[in-house]
Each structure stands twice: as structure tokens, then as C-alpha cells.
Design a protein around this motif. Structure first.
Motif, mmCIF file in Angstrom:
data_model
loop_
_atom_site.group_PDB
_atom_site.id
_atom_site.type_symbol
_atom_site.label_atom_id
_atom_site.label_comp_id
_atom_site.label_asym_id
_atom_site.label_seq_id
_atom_site.Cartn_x
_atom_site.Cartn_y
_atom_site.Cartn_z
ATOM 1 N N ALA A 254 -8.771 8.836 10.554
ATOM 2 C CA ALA A 254 -8.338 7.478 10.894
ATOM 3 C C ALA A 254 -6.955 7.466 11.535
ATOM 4 O O ALA A 254 -6.697 6.688 12.448
ATOM 5 C CB ALA A 254 -8.351 6.604 9.646
ATOM 6 N N TYR A 255 -6.065 8.338 11.076
ATOM 7 C CA TYR A 255 -4.691 8.349 11.576
ATOM 8 C C TYR A 255 -4.414 9.518 12.511
ATOM 9 O O TYR A 255 -3.288 9.673 12.975
ATOM 10 C CB TYR A 255 -3.697 8.388 10.413
ATOM 11 N N GLN B 128 1.210 6.555 9.657
ATOM 12 C CA GLN B 128 1.581 6.884 8.282
ATOM 13 C C GLN B 128 2.987 7.461 8.278
ATOM 14 O O GLN B 128 3.398 8.116 9.233
ATOM 15 C CB GLN B 128 0.615 7.895 7.673
ATOM 16 N N ALA B 129 3.709 7.193 7.191
ATOM 17 C CA ALA B 129 5.054 7.739 7.027
ATOM 18 C C ALA B 129 5.130 8.443 5.686
ATOM 19 O O ALA B 129 4.747 7.875 4.666
ATOM 20 C CB ALA B 129 6.091 6.621 7.106
ATOM 21 N N SER C 4 1.211 3.823 4.477
ATOM 22 C CA SER C 4 0.238 3.694 5.553
ATOM 23 C C SER C 4 0.409 2.332 6.201
ATOM 24 O O SER C 4 0.555 1.326 5.508
ATOM 25 C CB SER C 4 -1.189 3.826 5.006
ATOM 26 N N TYR C 5 0.392 2.309 7.525
ATOM 27 C CA TYR C 5 0.539 1.054 8.261
ATOM 28 C C TYR C 5 -0.728 0.810 9.076
ATOM 29 O O TYR C 5 -1.235 1.709 9.736
ATOM 30 C CB TYR C 5 1.758 1.109 9.178
ATOM 31 N N PHE D 119 0.873 -1.173 0.000
ATOM 32 C CA PHE D 119 0.000 0.000 0.000
ATOM 33 C C PHE D 119 0.909 1.222 0.000
ATOM 34 O O PHE D 119 0.934 1.978 0.944
ATOM 35 C CB PHE D 119 -0.891 0.016 1.242
ATOM 36 N N LYS D 120 1.676 1.382 -1.060
ATOM 37 C CA LYS D 120 2.673 2.441 -1.095
ATOM 38 C C LYS D 120 2.540 3.249 -2.376
ATOM 39 O O LYS D 120 2.206 2.715 -3.431
ATOM 40 C CB LYS D 120 4.082 1.849 -1.020
ATOM 41 N N THR D 121 2.806 4.535 -2.255
ATOM 42 C CA THR D 121 2.845 5.394 -3.437
ATOM 43 C C THR D 121 4.166 6.139 -3.461
ATOM 44 O O THR D 121 4.753 6.440 -2.416
ATOM 45 C CB THR D 121 1.692 6.416 -3.440
ATOM 46 N N PHE D 122 4.634 6.437 -4.653
ATOM 47 C CA PHE D 122 5.823 7.265 -4.836
ATOM 48 C C PHE D 122 5.467 8.343 -5.844
ATOM 49 O O PHE D 122 5.111 8.035 -6.985
ATOM 50 C CB PHE D 122 7.013 6.429 -5.317
#
Length: 196
Positions: A192-193, A111-112, A120-121, A64-67
Motif C-alpha cells: 500500500a505504501y 508513513q513516518a 501512517s498518513y 493511528f499512531k503507535t509508540f
């Protein structure tokens, strides 16, 4: 008291006086008050093991990662009555939703964000049905977000009304509106976060 060569040592705070003890083992005592540190050392080891286990679970979870806005991410977060959240995993380009992949029931953790990458974790509690509403809602929001920008660009070519300072202001407002819809409203994950 010194520790044996085979005994694992950690840095712990004394439960009695809060003094930080470096290289403490299960047979050590606090350097300040002499309190046994076995319970604190064992608890520290358990906490370390939990952190390692959580990290391994994160590494084994679906991506679930974006760059720079490209990749896969969860969009359209919706809180459930039981306190968990439902969100849909999408393939995105420039954070625009392209293809829905699956819907999940999750418990958000953290989130990082760094150098154009967002991660998102969360704990995945299960799958949820991928209903038509979950698919159509992000697409509809994209139309709402981009319509003023596209229409303003088209209209500015054939009309003198959207030229000059007012036209520039209208285009800036359209860009801000589109960014707000795409990066905040469609994702809808701030609550949510927020407390994580």
C-alpha cells in the motif's frame, strides 16, 4: 524589479530558464532572463496552501499512531478493485492486535518511522463493514506466529531434545518467525505504501 512591502515573496524557479529566484513576487521578473514570474509565484502559493490544508486534515484525523508497539494502528490491509484499500483499526500492544475498532476505506499517502514511533498518513474515503473475517484473521495469524515460540519454550523444559546448539537455533528461528508474522504479515501494508 523590486517588490512592494505588502506583496508576498517566495522562492521560485523561472519557468523559462529554471533559474531560482529568491524573494520573488507577482510583479517580479527572472533575474537571469527577465521572464515574468507571476504564474510561478501564484502556483507556489497554491502548492503551499495545499500542503497546509493536507497537514490540517492529518491533524484532525483519528489517531493511528503507535509508540514502541503500543497505540492504535491499521492492520490487515486489503486492496479493493477500485484501487483503494481496506484496513482495520486495532488497539495494539507490542504490535499484537488486541481490540478491533473500525474498518476503513483509505487511500495510502506515506508513513513516518522515528524513535520507536510509527505514523501512517492516508485519506479516509469512508467506512467499511467490520466483518468476522477481518477480526478473526489477525487473531489467527497471532496464533500461527507465536505457537512455535510458546511450544518450543514449553517443550524445552521437559525434553533434552531442544537443548544445546540445536535448541538455541530452533528458538532463534521461532523468534524470527514470530517477528515476521507480527510486524509484516498481520500489518500487510508494504504494498500500500511502497510507491508512496
Amino acid at each position: 524589479m523590486s517588490t512592494s512591502a505588502s506583496e508576498k515573496t517566495v522562492t521560485v524557479a523561472c519557468p523559462a530558464c529554471k533559474t531560482v529566484n529568491a524573494d520573488a513576487g507577482v510583479s517580479s521578473k527572472c533575474s537571469a532572463c527577465g521572464e515574468p514570474l507571476a504564474a510561478a509565484v501564484i502556483q507556489q502559493s497554491i502548492d503551499d496552501l495545499k500542503r497546509i490544508t493536507e497537514r490540517m486534515q492529518e491533524l484532525n484525523a483519528p489517531s493511528f499512531k503507535t509508540f514502541n508497539g503500543f497505540g492504535t494502528t491499521l492492520l490487515d490491509y486489503r486492496q479493493r478493485d477500485d484501487g483503494a484499500w481496506e484496513a482495520t483499526r486495532w488497539v495494539v500492544a507490542m504490535m499484537l492486535p488486541l481490540v478491533p475498532l473500525a474498518s476503513y476505506v483509505i487511500r495510502p499517502k506515506r508513513q513516518a518511522n522515528s524513535y520507536g514511533r510509527m505514523e501512517s498518513y492516508f485519506d479516509i474515503l469512508g467506512r467499511a463493514p467490520l466483518s468476522p473475517a477481518k477480526i478473526l484473521r489477525p487473531y489467527a495469524l497471532v496464533v500461527v506466529g507465536l505457537a512455535p515460540l510458546v511450544l518450543g519454550f514449553i517443550y524445552s523444559k521437559s525434553s533434552s531434545t531442544l537443548r544445546g546448539p540445536w535448541g538455541a537455533l530452533a528458538m532463534v528461528a521461532s523468534v524470527v518467525w514470530a517477528a515476521y508474522i507480527i510486524f509484516f504479515v498481520i500489518k500487510n501494508d508494504s504494498k500500500a505504501y511502497k510507491a508512496k
